[in-house]
Design a protein around this motif. Structure first.
Motif: not given
Length: 470
Positions: A410-420
């Motif tokens: 979930v942490g990586v998913a949230s990070f990718l969401n923010r970066v994009m």
């Protein structure tokens, strides 16, 4: 525990966070007019917000494992409110961007901490409540839209947006005061156990039972026995529960790839991980490409679009309608995630259908949205479908993965969401053209990205409605 959920977690934070994001979008036309920044360049304002969101989710995600969920839960809302108020006195556009970034730092931490805290108290039988919690997103959007209509659409260009952000900041501060001094928020038992604080964890569980009129058999002695059994060494002697140091926690989150390797332990788990990350990343850019600049898109079709868009009450009236249609979307999502309907019900079916409808709505916005009425109609379709989409996504993602790797996934998913999301304003600014009607290139890109998310969801082979886990 169900009866005590509303006492433990008042649903104010979700409203505040969406209120903030929507509020930033609503101020863009006014910022462009007051500071003389082109319509294309003013879109970089949201980049500053997403920088704060990225840093906030990164820092507070780790911080909540160090200082506890309760402190992070309250501190992030305080930061959001203070810098929201401060932005009302920003003298220049760079100063506005700086305060928006600081504001985003609070919001970025508030979202994951709130969700984690809620999940750590929520029983499995009530997991769909996390989807229902998303109903506060459109309610927050509705409130901010009404406030923008009152201030921005009817006040001078250099005063309306300042009064608007000040009022939102003051209300957010009031919510901080309410949940810090009025609501007796309990610390997460999971965090307390990770720190070896069994006695405090037992008190929390007893507190929850008391609020629900129940009794519990859990005692500190029983937890000590479990902890001793779980920490016996090779000699067979029990060890004291080990409390991780701050440095150890930081290393475990940042400096070790071993936390990610289990996500690819099997072919099925690896494929699921990649597909869910792709879903979060594509939605992370597609969603703000449309929603962050919606006032600009609507102003191009407004009858008075030749004048300052910040003074057009019709645009903000349209935003109010847009926000209203999102509310039934969240309620419908709550019912559909547990429905056995083929293709439409369940977590995966509801998510797939909502992403497809959202993508089609974006394409329709570009193809047929040539006047104000049609643009409002297609915008309302987006609000309805996207609130279903995000509500299900936030609940579905942590349910997919087994507990040992859930946090990392979930942490990586949230990070990718923010970066994009951070890249979205750059794309919109590059494709935008000041004042040009019908320039909906960013909306078309958003549609392609959401359609890609639909393809990723279709590829998933996990449905958690019946309790399936990987």
């Amino acid at each position: 525990m169900d009866a005590g959920i509303s006492q433990l977690f008042p649903p104010l934070p979700k409203e505040v966070n969406t209120d903030t994001f929507q509020g930033i979008a609503l101020t863009l036309p006014s910022l462009s007019a007051e500071f003389g920044v082109s319509e294309a360049d003013i879109r970089y304002t949201t980049s500053s917000l997403f920088i704060g969101l990225c840093l906030g989710s990164f820092v507070w995600g780790i911080g909540s494992d160090i200082i506890g969920r309760r402190i992070a839960f309250n501190a992030t809302l305080l930061i959001t409110s203070l810098f929201g108020i401060a932005s009302a006195w920003a003298p220049t556009w760079p100063a506005v961007c700086l305060t928006y970034a600081a504001l985003g730092f609070g919001v970025g931490g508030n979202l994951p901490v709130d969700g984690a805290l809620f999940l750590e108290f929520l029983p499995d039988a009530s997991s769909s409540l996390l989807t229902l919690l998303s109903v506060w997103w459109p309610i927050g959007q509705l409130f901010s839209s009404i406030a923008a209509w009152f201030f921005i659409a009817h006040w001078p260009v250099d005063e309306g947006w300042r009064c608007f952000v000040f009022s939102i900041g003051v209300i957010t501060f009031g919510m901080f005061v309410a949940r810090f001094f009025i609501f007796d928020l309990l610390e997460s038992p999971k965090f307390l156990l990770s720190q070896g604080r069994q006695g405090e964890a037992v008190k929390v569980v007893h507190g929850i039972a008391f609020r629900n009129g129940r009794k519990t058999w859990l005692t500190e002695e029983l937890l000590d026995v479990v902890a001793d059994d779980g920490h016996r060494g090779s000699t067979g002697h029990p060890h004291q529960p080990r409390r991780l140091s701050t440095l150890a926690i930081v290393r475990s989150h940042l400096l070790s790839t071993s936390r990610l390797k289990p996500l690819f332990a099997t072919r099925r788990l690896g494929a699921t991980t990649c597909l869910i990350w792709l879903t979060w990343a594509t939605i992370g850019m597609g969603y703000p490409l449309f929603n962050a600049f919606l006032p600009q898109y609507l102003s191009h079709s407004s009858p008075d679009s030749t004048s300052s868009s910040s003074s057009s009450s019709s645009v903000y009236t349209s935003i109010i309608l847009y926000s209203l249609t999102g509310i039934p979307g969240s309620v419908l999502a709550y019912h559909l995630v547990d429905s056995p309907l083929p293709f439409l019900g369940g977590r995966k079916g509801t998510l797939a259908t909502s992403t497809l409808v959202s993508a089609v709505g974006l394409f329709a916005f570009v193809r047929w949205g040539r006047n104000e009425v049609l643009r409002v109609v297609f915008s309302c379709v987006e609000a309805f479908s996207q609130n279903i989409m995000y509500g299900v996504l936030y609940a579905y993602t942590p349910e997919i993965f087994p507990a040992p790797v859930r946090g990392s996934a979930v942490g990586v998913a949230s990070f990718l969401n923010r970066v994009m999301g951070l890249l979205a304003p750059v794309v919109a600014a590059r494709m935008g053209s000041d004042g040009e009607k019908g320039n909906d290139g960013p909306v078309m890109v958003a549609g392609v990205l959401i359609l890609a998310a639909f393809g990723a969801v279709v590829g998933l082979r996990v449905e958690t409605r019946g309790g399936q886990r990987l």
